[in-house]
Scaffold this motif. Structure first.
Motif, PDB file in Angstrom:
ATOM      1  N   GLY A 152       0.772  -1.206  -0.075  1.00 22.91           N
ATOM      2  CA  GLY A 152       0.101   0.095  -0.196  1.00 22.91           C
ATOM      3  C   GLY A 152       0.918   1.425  -0.025  1.00 22.91           C
ATOM      4  N   ARG A 153       2.148   1.109  -0.012  1.00 22.42           N
ATOM      5  CA  ARG A 153       2.921   2.530   0.248  1.00 22.42           C
ATOM      6  C   ARG A 153       3.333   2.751  -1.268  1.00 22.42           C
ATOM      7  N   PRO A 154       3.486   4.187  -1.616  1.00 17.99           N
ATOM      8  CA  PRO A 154       3.894   4.392  -2.870  1.00 17.99           C
ATOM      9  C   PRO A 154       5.354   4.010  -3.111  1.00 17.99           C
ATOM     10  N   ILE A 155       5.370   3.827  -4.494  1.00 18.69           N
ATOM     11  CA  ILE A 155       6.790   3.121  -4.885  1.00 18.69           C
ATOM     12  C   ILE A 155       7.558   4.215  -5.587  1.00 18.69           C
ATOM     13  N   ARG A 156       8.826   4.430  -4.895  1.00 18.96           N
ATOM     14  CA  ARG A 156       9.469   5.547  -5.242  1.00 18.96           C
ATOM     15  C   ARG A 156      10.404   5.308  -6.470  1.00 18.96           C
ATOM     16  N   PRO A 157      11.115   4.292  -6.642  1.00 18.31           N
ATOM     17  CA  PRO A 157      11.992   3.872  -7.570  1.00 18.31           C
ATOM     18  C   PRO A 157      11.335   3.787  -8.970  1.00 18.31           C
ATOM     19  N   ALA A 158      11.869   4.519 -10.325  1.00 16.70           N
ATOM     20  CA  ALA A 158      11.183   4.404 -11.428  1.00 16.70           C
ATOM     21  C   ALA A 158      11.686   3.022 -12.230  1.00 16.70           C
ATOM     22  N   ALA A 159      12.654   2.168 -11.418  1.00 22.17           N
ATOM     23  CA  ALA A 159      12.997   1.024 -12.290  1.00 22.17           C
ATOM     24  C   ALA A 159      13.744   0.143 -11.269  1.00 22.17           C
ATOM     25  N   PHE A 160      14.060  -1.006 -11.345  1.00 17.92           N
ATOM     26  CA  PHE A 160      14.508  -2.038 -10.521  1.00 17.92           C
ATOM     27  C   PHE A 160      15.518  -2.957 -11.153  1.00 17.92           C
ATOM     28  N   ASP A 161      16.463  -2.956 -10.788  1.00 19.88           N
ATOM     29  CA  ASP A 161      17.649  -3.695 -11.362  1.00 19.88           C
ATOM     30  C   ASP A 161      17.482  -5.280 -10.802  1.00 19.88           C
ATOM     31  N   ILE A 162      17.601  -6.357 -11.194  1.00 18.93           N
ATOM     32  CA  ILE A 162      17.347  -7.451 -11.003  1.00 18.93           C
ATOM     33  C   ILE A 162      18.647  -8.363 -11.186  1.00 18.93           C
ATOM     34  N   PRO A 163      19.240  -9.106 -10.468  1.00 23.52           N
ATOM     35  CA  PRO A 163      20.346 -10.128 -10.888  1.00 23.52           C
ATOM     36  C   PRO A 163      19.876 -11.230 -11.520  1.00 23.52           C
TER      37      PRO A 163
END
Length: 283
Positions: free
Chosen positions: A106-117
Motif C-alpha cells: 500500500g505504500r507509494p513506490i519511489r523507484p522508477a525501475a528495479f535492477d534484478i540479478p
C-alpha cells in the motif's frame, strides 16, 4: 492469491524449447502475461497460448522504437509497471516474495525501475559464482525509457535494443534473482554472441555512438567499457575475482567463452579499421 499489479512482457522469436516454462512461472502471479512474438516459425505462439499467455505479433520497421520500447509503448498500457522476461527466464520464488512486499503493502513506490540479478545457467549447469549480470528489467513505463542511439546502421542487433540499460531515476536493486535457464544447445549461445560482437565492433569505429551507449550502462559496465585488454580482463574477472573456478568445468567454459567474445570484438574492430584505412588511401 492477489496478483501483482505488473504486466510481464516476454519478447520472443523461436522459443519453443523454453516458452512454456517461462509463461507457467508467471501466470497467476502477475496481472497479465504477454508474449510479444516476432514471426516465430516454431510452436512458440501455440505453446504460450496453451499456458494462458496473451500473444501479440510484432514486426520491426527498421527504426526506433525497437522491440522492448515498443512493448513499453503498446502492451497493456493500463498497467504502469512492466517486467521483461526473456523466453528462457523465470522469476525465482525469492523475487516473487520481494515484489509482493514492495507492490502490495500500500505504500507509494519511489523507484522508477528495479535492477534484478540473473541466476545464470551455461551449457546445462548453473553458475553460482562467475556470472554477475544485473538487468534493469522492471520498469515504470511512465518514468523509464530505452535510449535511441544512432546505431541503426550497425549489424548484429536488428530489432533488439543493444547492450545498454533503459534510462530511469531513481533505480533500486532487488536481491531476488531471475532464473536464466536456456534449454537450447550451447551453439545458439555462440551464434547470438557472434551477432552481438558485430554490433560491438561497429561501435569501436563510431566512438560518438559508443560514448552515448556507455552512459546508459551500469557503473560496472561503464568501467569495463573503457578498460584495456578486455579478453584477459574478462577471463580474470569471471574466473578468478568472481570465483568462477568454483563452478568447475562450467565456470571455466563460461569464462573462456566470454573472453573469446571480447576477443571477437577486437578482431572484427581491427579488421574494419584496416578496411577503412585501405578505402581512405584508395580515395
Amino acid at each position: 492469491m492477489t496478483r501483482l499489479p505488473i504486466v510481464v512482457a516476454i519478447p520472443t522469436k523461436n522459443e519453443a524449447a523454453n516458452i512454456a516454462s517461462t509463461v507457467r512461472s508467471a501466470i497467476g502471479h502477475f496481472a497479465a502475461v504477454v508474449v510479444v512474438d516476432s514471426d516465430s516459425t516454431d510452436d512458440t505462439r501455440a505453446l504460450a497460448e496453451a499456458e494462458g499467455a496473451e500473444v501479440v505479433p510484432y514486426a520491426w520497421d527498421g527504426a526506433y522504437p525497437k522491440k522492448k520500447q515498443w512493448c513499453l509503448d503498446h502492451i497493456r498500457t493500463d498497467i504502469p509497471w512492466l517486467l521483461f522476461l526473456d523466453g528462457d527466464e523465470t522469476p525465482s520464488g525469492q523475487l516473487l516474495l520481494e515484489l509482493r512486499r514492495i507492490f502490495l503493502d500500500g505504500r507509494p513506490i519511489r523507484p522508477a525501475a528495479f535492477d534484478i540479478p540473473l541466476r545464470y545457467w551455461f551449457a546445462g549447469q548453473r553458475l553460482r559464482h562467475g556470472h554477475t549480470i544485473v538487468k534493469r528489467a522492471l520498469l515504470d513505463r511512465t518514468r523509464a525509457r530505452f535510449p535511441e542511439p544512432d546505431d541503426l546502421a550497425a549489424p548484429g542487433m536488428g530489432e533488439q535494443e543493444g547492450h545498454y540499460q533503459p534510462l530511469a531515476d531513481p533505480v533500486h536493486r532487488l536481491r531476488g534473482p531471475i532464473e536464466h535457464l536456456d534449454l537450447d544447445p550451447v551453439r545458439t549461445w555462440f551464434e547470438r554472441h557472434n551477432r552481438y560482437s558485430d554490433w560491438e565492433a561497429w561501435l569501436e569505429a563510431h566512438p560518438e555512438v559508443r560514448e552515448e551507449i556507455r552512459t546508459a550502462k551500469t557503473r560496472q559496465g561503464q568501467l569495463f567499457h573503457r578498460a584495456p585488454f578486455k579478453p584477459l580482463l574478462s577471463f580474470g574477472y569471471a574466473y578468478v575475482y568472481r570465483l568462477g573456478f568454483l563452478d568447475g568445468r562450467a565456470g571455466w567454459d563460461y569464462a573462456l567463452a566470454m573472453s573469446f567474445y571480447r576477443w571477437q570484438i577486437g578482431v572484427k574492430a581491427r579488421e574494419a579499421g584496416r578496411a577503412a584505412a585501405r578505402g581512405g588511401n584508395g580515395g
